[in-house]
Design a protein around this motif. Structure first.
Motif, PDB file in Angstrom:
ATOM      1  N   PRO A   1     112.744  -9.607  23.092  1.00  0.00           N
ATOM      2  CA  PRO A   1     112.179  -8.510  22.067  1.00  0.00           C
ATOM      3  C   PRO A   1     113.164  -7.419  21.999  1.00  0.00           C
ATOM      4  N   GLU A   2     114.173  -7.081  23.103  1.00  0.00           N
ATOM      5  CA  GLU A   2     115.088  -5.994  22.947  1.00  0.00           C
ATOM      6  C   GLU A   2     116.017  -6.098  21.859  1.00  0.00           C
ATOM      7  N   LEU A   3     116.168  -7.341  21.239  1.00  0.00           N
ATOM      8  CA  LEU A   3     117.315  -7.459  20.184  1.00  0.00           C
ATOM      9  C   LEU A   3     116.657  -6.605  18.968  1.00  0.00           C
ATOM     10  N   ALA A   4     115.229  -6.587  18.884  1.00  0.00           N
ATOM     11  CA  ALA A   4     114.702  -5.808  17.689  1.00  0.00           C
ATOM     12  C   ALA A   4     115.416  -4.505  17.391  1.00  0.00           C
ATOM     13  N   ALA A   5     115.917  -3.917  18.411  1.00  0.00           N
ATOM     14  CA  ALA A   5     116.693  -2.538  18.234  1.00  0.00           C
ATOM     15  C   ALA A   5     118.138  -2.783  17.608  1.00  0.00           C
ATOM     16  N   HIS A   6     118.562  -3.906  17.632  1.00  0.00           N
ATOM     17  CA  HIS A   6     119.820  -4.209  16.993  1.00  0.00           C
ATOM     18  C   HIS A   6     119.823  -5.036  15.833  1.00  0.00           C
ATOM     19  N   ALA A   7     118.772  -5.514  15.456  1.00  0.00           N
ATOM     20  CA  ALA A   7     118.527  -6.484  14.343  1.00  0.00           C
ATOM     21  C   ALA A   7     119.072  -6.145  13.096  1.00  0.00           C
TER      22      ALA A   7
ATOM     23  N   ARG B   1     122.163  -8.093  11.247  1.00  0.00           N
ATOM     24  CA  ARG B   1     122.099  -8.756   9.915  1.00  0.00           C
ATOM     25  C   ARG B   1     123.097  -8.119   8.751  1.00  0.00           C
ATOM     26  N   GLU B   2     123.636  -6.920   9.169  1.00  0.00           N
ATOM     27  CA  GLU B   2     124.564  -6.575   8.568  1.00  0.00           C
ATOM     28  C   GLU B   2     126.038  -7.266   8.531  1.00  0.00           C
TER      29      GLU B   2
ATOM     30  N   TYR C   1     122.767 -16.059  20.744  1.00  0.00           N
ATOM     31  CA  TYR C   1     122.334 -17.194  21.507  1.00  0.00           C
ATOM     32  C   TYR C   1     122.167 -17.051  22.933  1.00  0.00           C
ATOM     33  N   GLU C   2     123.349 -16.418  23.266  1.00  0.00           N
ATOM     34  CA  GLU C   2     123.296 -15.939  24.932  1.00  0.00           C
ATOM     35  C   GLU C   2     122.238 -15.175  25.338  1.00  0.00           C
ATOM     36  N   THR C   3     121.691 -14.203  24.535  1.00  0.00           N
ATOM     37  CA  THR C   3     120.406 -13.596  25.108  1.00  0.00           C
ATOM     38  C   THR C   3     119.236 -14.300  25.232  1.00  0.00           C
ATOM     39  N   VAL C   4     119.168 -15.416  24.324  1.00  0.00           N
ATOM     40  CA  VAL C   4     118.132 -16.398  24.782  1.00  0.00           C
ATOM     41  C   VAL C   4     118.216 -17.340  25.634  1.00  0.00           C
ATOM     42  N   TYR C   5     119.444 -17.628  25.756  1.00  0.00           N
ATOM     43  CA  TYR C   5     119.766 -18.496  27.217  1.00  0.00           C
ATOM     44  C   TYR C   5     119.595 -17.753  28.366  1.00  0.00           C
ATOM     45  N   GLU C   6     120.309 -16.514  28.533  1.00  0.00           N
ATOM     46  CA  GLU C   6     119.978 -15.734  29.578  1.00  0.00           C
ATOM     47  C   GLU C   6     118.320 -15.486  29.842  1.00  0.00           C
TER      48      GLU C   6
ATOM     49  N   LEU D   1     125.411 -20.698   5.395  1.00  0.00           N
ATOM     50  CA  LEU D   1     126.287 -20.428   6.626  1.00  0.00           C
ATOM     51  C   LEU D   1     125.454 -19.156   7.295  1.00  0.00           C
ATOM     52  N   ALA D   2     125.472 -18.053   6.787  1.00  0.00           N
ATOM     53  CA  ALA D   2     124.967 -16.801   6.984  1.00  0.00           C
ATOM     54  C   ALA D   2     123.405 -16.639   7.314  1.00  0.00           C
ATOM     55  N   ASP D   3     122.758 -17.492   6.210  1.00  0.00           N
ATOM     56  CA  ASP D   3     121.217 -17.821   6.358  1.00  0.00           C
ATOM     57  C   ASP D   3     120.731 -18.348   7.661  1.00  0.00           C
ATOM     58  N   ASP D   4     121.772 -19.338   8.141  1.00  0.00           N
ATOM     59  CA  ASP D   4     121.483 -19.906   9.252  1.00  0.00           C
ATOM     60  C   ASP D   4     121.635 -19.210  10.598  1.00  0.00           C
ATOM     61  N   MET D   5     122.438 -18.036  10.587  1.00  0.00           N
ATOM     62  CA  MET D   5     122.587 -17.061  11.545  1.00  0.00           C
ATOM     63  C   MET D   5     121.270 -16.085  11.499  1.00  0.00           C
ATOM     64  N   ASP D   6     120.855 -15.804  10.247  1.00  0.00           N
ATOM     65  CA  ASP D   6     119.547 -15.082  10.191  1.00  0.00           C
ATOM     66  C   ASP D   6     118.535 -15.645  10.981  1.00  0.00           C
ATOM     67  N   VAL D   7     118.346 -17.176  10.857  1.00  0.00           N
ATOM     68  CA  VAL D   7     117.346 -17.900  10.981  1.00  0.00           C
ATOM     69  C   VAL D   7     117.244 -17.909  12.632  1.00  0.00           C
ATOM     70  N   ARG D   8     118.535 -18.031  13.384  1.00  0.00           N
ATOM     71  CA  ARG D   8     118.589 -18.151  14.709  1.00  0.00           C
ATOM     72  C   ARG D   8     118.300 -16.512  15.181  1.00  0.00           C
ATOM     73  N   LEU D   9     118.517 -15.561  14.457  1.00  0.00           N
ATOM     74  CA  LEU D   9     118.227 -14.252  14.833  1.00  0.00           C
ATOM     75  C   LEU D   9     116.655 -13.995  15.161  1.00  0.00           C
ATOM     76  N   ASP D  10     115.967 -14.534  13.564  1.00  0.00           N
ATOM     77  CA  ASP D  10     114.478 -14.626  13.703  1.00  0.00           C
ATOM     78  C   ASP D  10     113.863 -15.539  14.779  1.00  0.00           C
TER      79      ASP D  10
END
Length: 480
Positions: free
Chosen positions: A314-320, A324-325, A454-459, A298-307
């Motif tokens: 790209p703005e997500l990189a500052a919070h990756a 992941r924590e 997910y919302e960042t991608v959608y928006e 379940l956690a791995d799937d979340m990591d994959v979606r973040l990748d």
């Protein structure tokens, strides 16, 4: 002779609910799965076709859409806006075909069929084609009511019958159980007050020559439509919440709890309603526990979606790292309880009536395959969806106010965050019945983070000016 593929192609391209617009596609086949019984003398012939679409940008990519048609011998000018085409039908001769959901004469055939089902043994009306109308006891339909097609829906089509009933026609078709029907049936039979009661539904059973309701080996059931209570006077939860935030911004320098449109009590009631719905679902559907390996996946799937999201936003990189924590803390849990949930819950899936809150549309996330939507999940996914919705409300209004009143931005930002925090807290406290355990907080944090990603991608793809809303939420995850 049946309609040429290009006739159906042109028809699909101009509908709101066809999910393949903008993609190269062709109509591969059209299969007639049944003809509805006539409502009265002079009723049009109403057929249900399943249209298979083949996509050119995905090897083997196909989808099937339901297209109910009303056949008339002569043109019906009142239905010009719903015209599909004309051809020589092998069963009915030359016909002018229209989208049946736009035609009151055609829609009466559905209503009468559902009414007849109530009088049949077991509440089931079937025919040799495999069409099977189911009815639940306890409500008499108004056969004199006229149909009205709702114009605002996307993936499905809904038709109101007067002020009595609402029928949802599933446009994109997948064989198997539709959770919108199965969940509504359980909640209706249990007497739960937090949903629109289910009155009935329509199946097509392929390969069932006897019409028996019990599926035999080799048969396939496709669920085509559901009939339920019409909550005509209900107010949309999202719009009510927006009104509350607008009132706060319009009343000057007030705290959220001081404003006349304070929403906190409604948030509490909604939290209680969701908890009671989840409790009933846990009583009637299987409840399981994910072991450490499954929790890790379940956690791995979340990591994959973040990748994947990092490549779009790209703005997500500052919070990756902080995201992941949150997923790592989830991965460390020994187990996670899972059950039947809503799966796509937000304020837009709620209605406020004079008798309380109603939760609607249990179909799950439309973009996910049906098999995935049927899997048990943690109830905290639904809670996370509502918390993210509460966060959106004041920030959407904040942006609307900024267009006409550019001054006072910092004050509005403060009040927006106060409104969001107040309503999130009231909802969450009411839902949980007290403080969360450490494991519950870990689960909720991970699901909130996953939803915000997910919302960042959608928006980014659909409303770029709104992407700051989920990005600010992601930043708060790192600061927590």
């Amino acid at each position: 002779m049946t309609p040429e593929p290009d006739v159906l192609t042109r028809y699909l391209e101009r509908t709101r609910w066809f999910g393949g617009k903008g993609r190269p596609f062709e109509v591969a086949s059209a299969r007639r799965v049944g003809t509805l019984p006539a409502a009265r003398e002079g009723s049009p012939v109403v057929v249900i076709e399943l249209v298979e679409v083949l996509y050119g940008d995905e090897p083997g990519g196909t989808e099937v859409y339901q297209v109910p048609m009303a056949f008339y011998t002569d043109p019906e000018s009142r239905l010009d806006h719903a015209f599909i085409g004309w051809w020589e039908d092998p069963d009915h001769g030359w016909v002018h075909a229209y989208d049946a959901l736009h035609d009151r004469e055609a829609m009466a055939c559905w209503l009468v069929a559902f009414d007849r089902a109530a009088a049949e043994a077991g509440g089931n009306l079937h025919d040799d084609s495999g069409l099977l109308f189911h009815r639940l006891p306890g409500h008499d339909l108004d056969l004199e009511s006229h149909s009205t097609l709702f114009s605002g829906e996307q993936s499905n089509s809904s038709v109101a019958f007067g002020e009595d009933a609402l029928m949802k026609v599933f446009r994109k078709i997948t064989p198997g159980v539709n959770p919108d029907i199965s969940v509504h049936e359980v909640l209706t039979r249990s007497g739960n007050d937090h949903i629109a009661a289910l009155y009935g539904w329509l199946d097509w059973v392929d390969g069932q020559p006897t019409g028996d309701a019990d599926e035999a080996a080799g048969t396939t059931t496709v669920q085509l439509a559901m009939l339920q209570q019409f909550l005509r006077t209900a107010s949309d939860g999202w719009e009510l919440a927006l009104t509350s935030a607008r009132n706060l911004f319009a009343e000057g320098d007030l705290h959220a709890f001081e404003a006349g449109g304070d929403f906190a009590s409604e948030s509490e009631r909604l939290g209680v309603a969701l908890r009671e719905v989840h409790d009933v679902l846990a009583e009637h559907f299987p409840v399981g526990r994910l072991d450490p390996a499954a929790v890790g996946r379940l956690a791995d799937d979340m990591d994959v979606r973040l990748d994947a999201a990092l490549g779009v936003v790209p703005e997500l990189a500052a919070h990756a790292g902080s995201l992941r924590e949150a997923y790592a803390r989830l991965r460390a849990l020994d187990e996670v309880e899972v059950q039947q949930i809503h799966g796509d819950l937000h304020l837009g899936q709620t209605l406020r009536t004079s008798l309380g809150w109603k939760i609607v549309d249990f179909e799950g996330e439309p973009a996910k395959p049906l098999a995935e939507r049927l899997k048990p999940d943690s109830r905290w996914r639904d809670v996370a969806g509502m918390l993210r919705s509460f966060d959106y409300v004041p920030h959407v209004v904040e942006r609307q106010f900024a267009e006409d009143h550019p001054e006072g931005a910092s004050q509005r930002a403060y009040r927006a965050e106060e409104w969001a925090n107040r309503n999130r807290n009231h909802f969450l406290t009411a839902y949980a019945g007290g403080d969360l355990t450490e494991a519950q907080r870990t689960l909720l944090d991970a699901y909130v983070a996953d939803k915000a990603v997910y919302e960042t991608v959608y928006e980014t793809r659909n409303r770029p000016t709104w992407v700051a809303i989920p990005l600010e939420a992601v930043a708060r995850i790192g600061a927590a």
